[in-house]
Motif scaffolding. Structure first.
Motif, PDB file in Angstrom:
ATOM      1  N   PHE A  30       0.855  -1.147  -0.190  1.00  0.00           N
ATOM      2  CA  PHE A  30      -0.070  -0.133   0.161  1.00  0.00           C
ATOM      3  C   PHE A  30       1.029   1.558  -0.341  1.00  0.00           C
ATOM      4  CE2 PHE A  30      -1.994   3.505   2.072  1.00  0.00           C
ATOM      5  CZ  PHE A  30      -3.475   3.723   1.693  1.00  0.00           C
ATOM      6  N   PHE A  31       1.788   1.334   0.597  1.00  0.00           N
ATOM      7  CA  PHE A  31       2.444   2.633   0.843  1.00  0.00           C
ATOM      8  C   PHE A  31       3.885   2.532  -0.171  1.00  0.00           C
ATOM      9  CE2 PHE A  31       6.693   4.842   2.674  1.00  0.00           C
ATOM     10  CZ  PHE A  31       6.080   6.160   3.035  1.00  0.00           C
ATOM     11  N   GLY A  32       4.422   2.153  -0.616  1.00  0.00           N
ATOM     12  CA  GLY A  32       4.799   1.700  -1.709  1.00  0.00           C
ATOM     13  C   GLY A  32       6.806   1.824  -1.785  1.00  0.00           C
ATOM     14  N   GLY A  33       6.687   1.524  -0.357  1.00  0.00           N
ATOM     15  CA  GLY A  33       8.140   1.238   0.196  1.00  0.00           C
ATOM     16  C   GLY A  33       8.721   2.338   0.695  1.00  0.00           C
ATOM     17  N   VAL A  34       9.754   2.464   1.641  1.00  0.00           N
ATOM     18  CA  VAL A  34      10.441   3.336   2.350  1.00  0.00           C
ATOM     19  C   VAL A  34      10.832   4.201   1.317  1.00  0.00           C
ATOM     20  CG1 VAL A  34      12.029   2.170   2.928  1.00  0.00           C
ATOM     21  CG2 VAL A  34      11.280   4.398   4.217  1.00  0.00           C
ATOM     22  N   PHE A  35      11.429   4.253   0.217  1.00  0.00           N
ATOM     23  CA  PHE A  35      12.313   5.383  -0.466  1.00  0.00           C
ATOM     24  C   PHE A  35      11.671   5.173  -2.164  1.00  0.00           C
ATOM     25  CE2 PHE A  35      16.007   3.907   1.572  1.00  0.00           C
ATOM     26  CZ  PHE A  35      16.538   4.897   1.926  1.00  0.00           C
ATOM     27  N   ARG A  36       9.822   4.177  -2.094  1.00  0.00           N
ATOM     28  CA  ARG A  36       9.307   4.611  -3.759  1.00  0.00           C
ATOM     29  C   ARG A  36       9.072   3.732  -4.582  1.00  0.00           C
ATOM     30  NH1 ARG A  36       5.841   5.634  -0.437  1.00  0.00           N
ATOM     31  NH2 ARG A  36       3.857   6.418  -1.699  1.00  0.00           N
ATOM     32  N   ALA A  37       9.943   2.613  -4.005  1.00  0.00           N
ATOM     33  CA  ALA A  37      10.571   1.670  -5.129  1.00  0.00           C
ATOM     34  C   ALA A  37       9.398   0.602  -6.052  1.00  0.00           C
ATOM     35  CB  ALA A  37      11.655   0.642  -5.052  1.00  0.00           C
ATOM     36  N   THR A  38       8.839   0.873  -5.355  1.00  0.00           N
ATOM     37  CA  THR A  38       7.303   0.033  -5.319  1.00  0.00           C
ATOM     38  C   THR A  38       5.911   0.644  -5.746  1.00  0.00           C
ATOM     39  OG1 THR A  38       7.013  -0.676  -3.575  1.00  0.00           O
ATOM     40  CG2 THR A  38       8.503  -2.709  -4.161  1.00  0.00           C
ATOM     41  N   ASP A  39       5.860   2.299  -5.293  1.00  0.00           N
ATOM     42  CA  ASP A  39       5.142   2.913  -5.425  1.00  0.00           C
ATOM     43  C   ASP A  39       4.147   2.481  -7.155  1.00  0.00           C
ATOM     44  OD1 ASP A  39       3.373   5.205  -4.901  1.00  0.00           O
ATOM     45  OD2 ASP A  39       4.311   6.591  -6.582  1.00  0.00           O
ATOM     46  N   GLY A  40       3.073   2.197  -6.585  1.00  0.00           N
ATOM     47  CA  GLY A  40       2.107   2.191  -8.315  1.00  0.00           C
ATOM     48  C   GLY A  40       1.861   0.292  -7.949  1.00  0.00           C
ATOM     49  N   LEU A  41       2.727  -0.116  -7.293  1.00  0.00           N
ATOM     50  CA  LEU A  41       2.271  -1.677  -8.370  1.00  0.00           C
ATOM     51  C   LEU A  41       1.467  -2.332  -7.783  1.00  0.00           C
ATOM     52  CD1 LEU A  41       6.188  -2.711  -7.939  1.00  0.00           C
ATOM     53  CD2 LEU A  41       4.668  -1.116 -10.015  1.00  0.00           C
ATOM     54  N   GLN A  42       0.905  -2.523  -6.270  1.00  0.00           N
ATOM     55  CA  GLN A  42      -0.026  -3.195  -5.848  1.00  0.00           C
ATOM     56  C   GLN A  42      -1.260  -2.457  -6.823  1.00  0.00           C
ATOM     57  OE1 GLN A  42      -2.187  -1.946  -1.771  1.00  0.00           O
ATOM     58  NE2 GLN A  42      -1.037  -4.150  -1.258  1.00  0.00           N
ATOM     59  N   ARG A  43      -1.575  -1.208  -6.592  1.00  0.00           N
ATOM     60  CA  ARG A  43      -2.568  -1.150  -7.681  1.00  0.00           C
ATOM     61  C   ARG A  43      -2.494  -1.076  -9.460  1.00  0.00           C
ATOM     62  NH1 ARG A  43      -1.024   4.041  -5.384  1.00  0.00           N
ATOM     63  NH2 ARG A  43      -0.302   4.358  -7.091  1.00  0.00           N
ATOM     64  N   ARG A  44      -1.477  -0.887  -9.559  1.00  0.00           N
ATOM     65  CA  ARG A  44      -1.758  -2.409 -11.034  1.00  0.00           C
ATOM     66  C   ARG A  44      -1.951  -3.722 -11.365  1.00  0.00           C
ATOM     67  NH1 ARG A  44       2.069   2.437 -11.546  1.00  0.00           N
ATOM     68  NH2 ARG A  44       3.868   1.309 -11.830  1.00  0.00           N
ATOM     69  N   HIS A  45      -1.226  -4.464 -10.204  1.00  0.00           N
ATOM     70  CA  HIS A  45      -1.261  -5.500 -10.206  1.00  0.00           C
ATOM     71  C   HIS A  45      -2.026  -6.408  -9.530  1.00  0.00           C
ATOM     72  CE1 HIS A  45       1.863  -5.108 -13.158  1.00  0.00           C
ATOM     73  NE2 HIS A  45       2.260  -4.655 -12.467  1.00  0.00           N
ATOM     74  N   GLY A  46      -2.589  -6.108  -8.526  1.00  0.00           N
ATOM     75  CA  GLY A  46      -3.424  -6.297  -7.263  1.00  0.00           C
ATOM     76  C   GLY A  46      -2.257  -6.748  -5.778  1.00  0.00           C
ATOM     77  N   ARG A  47      -3.256  -6.945  -5.061  1.00  0.00           N
ATOM     78  CA  ARG A  47      -2.986  -6.837  -3.462  1.00  0.00           C
ATOM     79  C   ARG A  47      -2.602  -9.084  -3.948  1.00  0.00           C
ATOM     80  NH1 ARG A  47      -7.486  -4.922   0.743  1.00  0.00           N
ATOM     81  NH2 ARG A  47      -6.857  -2.066   0.160  1.00  0.00           N
ATOM     82  N   HIS A  48      -2.584  -9.596  -4.677  1.00  0.00           N
ATOM     83  CA  HIS A  48      -2.079 -10.848  -4.556  1.00  0.00           C
ATOM     84  C   HIS A  48      -0.353 -11.047  -5.071  1.00  0.00           C
ATOM     85  CE1 HIS A  48      -3.777 -10.702  -8.154  1.00  0.00           C
ATOM     86  NE2 HIS A  48      -2.947 -12.137  -8.252  1.00  0.00           N
ATOM     87  N   ARG A  49       0.043  -9.742  -5.494  1.00  0.00           N
ATOM     88  CA  ARG A  49       1.236 -10.044  -6.346  1.00  0.00           C
ATOM     89  C   ARG A  49       1.387  -9.322  -5.718  1.00  0.00           C
ATOM     90  NH1 ARG A  49       0.772 -10.659 -11.519  1.00  0.00           N
ATOM     91  NH2 ARG A  49       3.131 -11.117 -11.696  1.00  0.00           N
TER      92      ARG A  49
END
Length: 334
Positions: A30-49
């Motif tokens: 949800f947060f996208g990582g402390v350095f934002r490296a994963t920002d937006g990935l959960q929204r695009r690929h889902g909570r199971h990924r």
């Protein structure tokens, strides 16, 4: 792209490219990582990924080992490299040995990402460089990029590799390259040639070093942030130095190193980690073994101090352009 954007792009591409890729770790969902490296990935690929994990590095890597053996390609984030030690047993005793102990019946295609090194005033528990610990372990691969383009291409190659890969990211370079004139990162990668990163899928082969500066007087071997330090030092010292960016420590591109040192006759090794038993010691031994009769001066090393991370003296601890330039001059004059 900045290095952070390139890493995010690599993760996005592999998630879209392979349904078996999944990403988890502390605050990466949800947060996208402390350095934002994963920002937006959960929204695009889902909570199971893309999902968050408890504060248990051993548990995170243990789960990844099981998923890898099952056929998935988990990519886990250890929030800072300093936090990786609780997971060393899983990395060394399980992940690294999976292929060997099962005679190839099972393997462990996991990638462990982690920001490493200093430069953000993070103190003793957010600034360490532990790569030398893991390069000693047979069965683990260790990769360290120095620029956005390599960060994306190497990370995709790491995720698609069938063996466990430790992917250490120099956080001093996340938002900009090292500015040798001011001893600090600049604010942006904008305009830098290595920030021209393709949008889609591409790989940078593991185990292939890159010559970032050609020269005839001296070979300088570096990786991560120290590549930029070495480039700044060569200008400062006005030495015709050849600078090699290893990109991956294991597998190591020994052929490129040997060819360069045999041509220049001199070798300088630079890394941020402490000196004793650092990866530079292994590099020095290899150069001595393969290039002894071509050497015209002793192999030099410029490294961090043999001390617990000195928060109050962080910038003195780092090998900076002045220290590296001095070593360059000494080597060429010997």
């Amino acid at each position: 792209m900045s290095m952070i954007e390139a890493i995010n792009s690599a993760l996005d591409v592999t998630l879209a490219h392979d349904k078996d890729v999944m990403i988890f770790g502390q605050d990466v969902g949800f947060f996208g990582g402390v350095f934002r490296a994963t920002d937006g990935l959960q929204r695009r690929h889902g909570r199971h990924r893309v999902f968050d994990a408890p504060i248990s590095e051993g548990g995170i890597v243990a789960a990844a080992v099981g998923m890898g053996a099952y056929g998935k390609r988990p990519v886990v984030e250890i929030q800072f490299a300093d936090y990786i030690y609780p997971a060393t047993d899983q990395l060394i005793s399980e992940a690294a040995r999976m292929r060997y102990r099962t005679a190839g019946e099972w393997w462990c295609p996991i990638t462990v990402r982690s920001p490493y090194g200093g430069g953000i005033f993070g103190g003793q528990t957010h600034s360490q460089s532990p790569e030398g610990i893991f390069t000693h372990v047979a069965g683990l691969k260790t990769v360290i990029p120095s620029n956005p383009r390599d960060a994306k291409g190497l990370l995709i190659a790491a995720i698609e590799d069938d063996d466990p890969v430790l992917f250490f990211e120099p956080k001093r370079l996340y938002n900009g390259p090292f500015d040798g004139h001011h001893d600090r990162p600049v604010t942006s990668w904008a305009g830098h040639a290595d920030a021209e990163v393709p949008d889609g899928h591409f790989r940078v082969e593991l185990g292939k070093a890159r010559t970032v500066r050609e020269g005839q007087a001296l070979t300088v071997i570096a990786y991560g942030t120290m590549v930029h330090v070495a480039l700044a030092a060569a200008e400062l010292a006005q030495v015709d130095a050849e600078v090699i960016d290893l990109r991956s420590l294991v597998p190591l591109d020994l052929a490129t190193i040997v060819a360069s040192v045999k041509r220049t006759g001199r070798c300088l090794i630079v890394h941020e980690a402490t000196r004793t038993c650092g990866f530079g010691a292994e590099l020095s031994a290899l150069v001595q073994e393969h290039c002894f009769y071509h050497l015209e001066s002793p192999i030099e090393r410029v490294t961090g101090w043999d001390t617990p991370y000195p928060h109050a003296f962080e910038w003195e601890y780092f090998p900076g352009p002045q220290r590296v330039a001095k070593a360059m001059k000494q080597s060429v004059a010997a």
